[in-house]
Write a protein that holds these residues in place. Structure first.
Motif, PDB file in Angstrom:
ATOM      1  N   PRO A  70       0.828  -1.207   0.000  1.00 20.53           N
ATOM      2  CA  PRO A  70       0.000   0.000   0.000  1.00 20.53           C
ATOM      3  C   PRO A  70       0.861   1.255   0.000  1.00 20.53           C
ATOM      4  N   GLY A  71       0.512   2.182  -0.887  1.00 20.18           N
ATOM      5  CA  GLY A  71       1.260   3.423  -1.008  1.00 20.18           C
ATOM      6  C   GLY A  71       2.420   3.355  -1.977  1.00 20.18           C
ATOM      7  N   GLU A  72       2.767   2.158  -2.424  1.00 18.57           N
ATOM      8  CA  GLU A  72       3.890   1.994  -3.342  1.00 18.57           C
ATOM      9  C   GLU A  72       3.490   2.417  -4.755  1.00 18.57           C
ATOM     10  N   LYS A  73       4.407   3.070  -5.431  1.00 18.39           N
ATOM     11  CA  LYS A  73       4.155   3.538  -6.786  1.00 18.39           C
ATOM     12  C   LYS A  73       4.352   2.397  -7.782  1.00 18.39           C
ATOM     13  N   LEU A  74       3.411   2.281  -8.710  1.00 24.82           N
ATOM     14  CA  LEU A  74       3.538   1.313  -9.790  1.00 24.82           C
ATOM     15  C   LEU A  74       4.472   1.874 -10.851  1.00 24.82           C
ATOM     16  N   PRO A  75       5.003   1.018 -11.707  1.00 21.53           N
ATOM     17  CA  PRO A  75       5.831   1.532 -12.798  1.00 21.53           C
ATOM     18  C   PRO A  75       5.031   2.509 -13.657  1.00 21.53           C
ATOM     19  N   SER A  76       5.703   3.520 -14.180  1.00 22.61           N
ATOM     20  CA  SER A  76       5.028   4.449 -15.085  1.00 22.61           C
ATOM     21  C   SER A  76       4.524   3.662 -16.293  1.00 22.61           C
ATOM     22  N   VAL A  77       3.600   4.239 -17.016  1.00 24.96           N
ATOM     23  CA  VAL A  77       3.059   3.553 -18.188  1.00 24.96           C
ATOM     24  C   VAL A  77       4.180   3.258 -19.180  1.00 24.96           C
ATOM     25  N   ARG A  78       5.041   4.223 -19.405  1.00 28.17           N
ATOM     26  CA  ARG A  78       6.163   4.002 -20.336  1.00 28.17           C
ATOM     27  C   ARG A  78       7.077   2.881 -19.871  1.00 28.17           C
ATOM     28  N   GLN A  79       7.375   2.883 -18.582  1.00 27.60           N
ATOM     29  CA  GLN A  79       8.242   1.838 -18.031  1.00 27.60           C
ATOM     30  C   GLN A  79       7.559   0.481 -18.135  1.00 27.60           C
ATOM     31  N   ALA A  80       6.266   0.429 -17.828  1.00 27.97           N
ATOM     32  CA  ALA A  80       5.525  -0.829 -17.934  1.00 27.97           C
ATOM     33  C   ALA A  80       5.499  -1.316 -19.379  1.00 27.97           C
ATOM     34  N   CYS A  81       5.396  -0.392 -20.324  1.00 29.05           N
ATOM     35  CA  CYS A  81       5.427  -0.777 -21.746  1.00 29.05           C
ATOM     36  C   CYS A  81       6.756  -1.432 -22.100  1.00 29.05           C
ATOM     37  N   ARG A  82       7.830  -0.836 -21.626  1.00 26.30           N
ATOM     38  CA  ARG A  82       9.158  -1.409 -21.896  1.00 26.30           C
ATOM     39  C   ARG A  82       9.304  -2.784 -21.243  1.00 26.30           C
ATOM     40  N   ASN A  83       8.822  -2.908 -20.009  1.00 27.48           N
ATOM     41  CA  ASN A  83       8.976  -4.165 -19.264  1.00 27.48           C
ATOM     42  C   ASN A  83       8.129  -5.294 -19.831  1.00 27.48           C
ATOM     43  N   THR A  84       6.952  -4.972 -20.321  1.00 22.08           N
ATOM     44  CA  THR A  84       6.005  -6.007 -20.750  1.00 22.08           C
ATOM     45  C   THR A  84       5.883  -6.140 -22.262  1.00 22.08           C
ATOM     46  N   HIS A  85       6.476  -5.208 -22.995  1.00 24.30           N
ATOM     47  CA  HIS A  85       6.381  -5.185 -24.465  1.00 24.30           C
ATOM     48  C   HIS A  85       4.932  -5.046 -24.924  1.00 24.30           C
ATOM     49  N   LEU A  86       4.164  -4.260 -24.167  1.00 25.35           N
ATOM     50  CA  LEU A  86       2.778  -3.972 -24.511  1.00 25.35           C
ATOM     51  C   LEU A  86       2.658  -2.506 -24.903  1.00 25.35           C
ATOM     52  N   SER A  87       1.566  -2.164 -25.576  1.00 29.25           N
ATOM     53  CA  SER A  87       1.343  -0.786 -25.990  1.00 29.25           C
ATOM     54  C   SER A  87       0.870   0.053 -24.802  1.00 29.25           C
ATOM     55  N   PRO A  88       1.050   1.369 -24.896  1.00 26.59           N
ATOM     56  CA  PRO A  88       0.554   2.230 -23.821  1.00 26.59           C
ATOM     57  C   PRO A  88      -0.943   2.069 -23.572  1.00 26.59           C
ATOM     58  N   SER A  89      -1.737   1.910 -24.621  1.00 29.22           N
ATOM     59  CA  SER A  89      -3.181   1.768 -24.415  1.00 29.22           C
ATOM     60  C   SER A  89      -3.506   0.495 -23.646  1.00 29.22           C
ATOM     61  N   THR A  90      -2.744  -0.569 -23.864  1.00 30.16           N
ATOM     62  CA  THR A  90      -2.962  -1.819 -23.135  1.00 30.16           C
ATOM     63  C   THR A  90      -2.626  -1.646 -21.663  1.00 30.16           C
ATOM     64  N   VAL A  91      -1.523  -0.972 -21.374  1.00 28.51           N
ATOM     65  CA  VAL A  91      -1.124  -0.726 -19.985  1.00 28.51           C
ATOM     66  C   VAL A  91      -2.149   0.169 -19.303  1.00 28.51           C
ATOM     67  N   PHE A  92      -2.588   1.223 -20.002  1.00 33.76           N
ATOM     68  CA  PHE A  92      -3.619   2.100 -19.432  1.00 33.76           C
ATOM     69  C   PHE A  92      -4.888   1.314 -19.111  1.00 33.76           C
ATOM     70  N   GLN A  93      -5.309   0.448 -20.009  1.00 32.38           N
ATOM     71  CA  GLN A  93      -6.520  -0.350 -19.761  1.00 32.38           C
ATOM     72  C   GLN A  93      -6.353  -1.218 -18.518  1.00 32.38           C
ATOM     73  N   ALA A  94      -5.174  -1.810 -18.347  1.00 34.85           N
ATOM     74  CA  ALA A  94      -4.916  -2.640 -17.170  1.00 34.85           C
ATOM     75  C   ALA A  94      -4.966  -1.786 -15.902  1.00 34.85           C
ATOM     76  N   TYR A  95      -4.343  -0.610 -15.939  1.00 42.47           N
ATOM     77  CA  TYR A  95      -4.355   0.276 -14.783  1.00 42.47           C
ATOM     78  C   TYR A  95      -5.773   0.757 -14.477  1.00 42.47           C
ATOM     79  N   TYR A  96      -6.539   1.083 -15.529  1.00 45.56           N
ATOM     80  CA  TYR A  96      -7.928   1.514 -15.318  1.00 45.56           C
ATOM     81  C   TYR A  96      -8.749   0.395 -14.688  1.00 45.56           C
ATOM     82  N   LEU A  97      -8.515  -0.833 -15.104  1.00 45.39           N
ATOM     83  CA  LEU A  97      -9.238  -1.969 -14.540  1.00 45.39           C
ATOM     84  C   LEU A  97      -8.908  -2.124 -13.058  1.00 45.39           C
TER      85      LEU A  97
END
Length: 85
Positions: A23-50
């Motif tokens: 709790p309180g920990e920051k998740l990777p930025s969308v750009r960083q998550a894209c690099r780590n997972t090889h997913l598009s920004p829209s996919t990462v945003f959808q996951a974060y929104y969910l």
């Protein structure tokens, strides 16, 4: 079959439940998550929104996404109707 954003959301959800993301920990930025997972920004945003809609993470403007602090379940005091005499 789960979509890519659902798979990412589930993986992050499991890490939160396991205490790997606290709790309180920051998740990777969308750009960083894209690099780590090889997913598009829209996919990462959808996951974060969910995850946000499930109350697991929160967006902080100009800061990023953070794991929500869990509040303990409120205990309702017994009412007169609950107490038998």
């Amino acid at each position: 079959m789960a979509t890519r954003y659902e798979e990412l959301a589930e993986a992050l959800s499991l890490r939160i439940q396991a205490g790997q993301l606290r709790p309180g920990e920051k998740l990777p930025s969308v750009r960083q998550a894209c690099r780590n997972t090889h997913l598009s920004p829209s996919t990462v945003f959808q996951a974060y929104y969910l995850l946000e809609s499930r109350g697991l993470i929160e967006a902080r403007p100009r800061s990023g996404y953070y794991v929500c602090h869990r509040t303990p379940t409120a205990v309702r005091p017994p009412s007169a109707a609950d107490v038998s005499t």
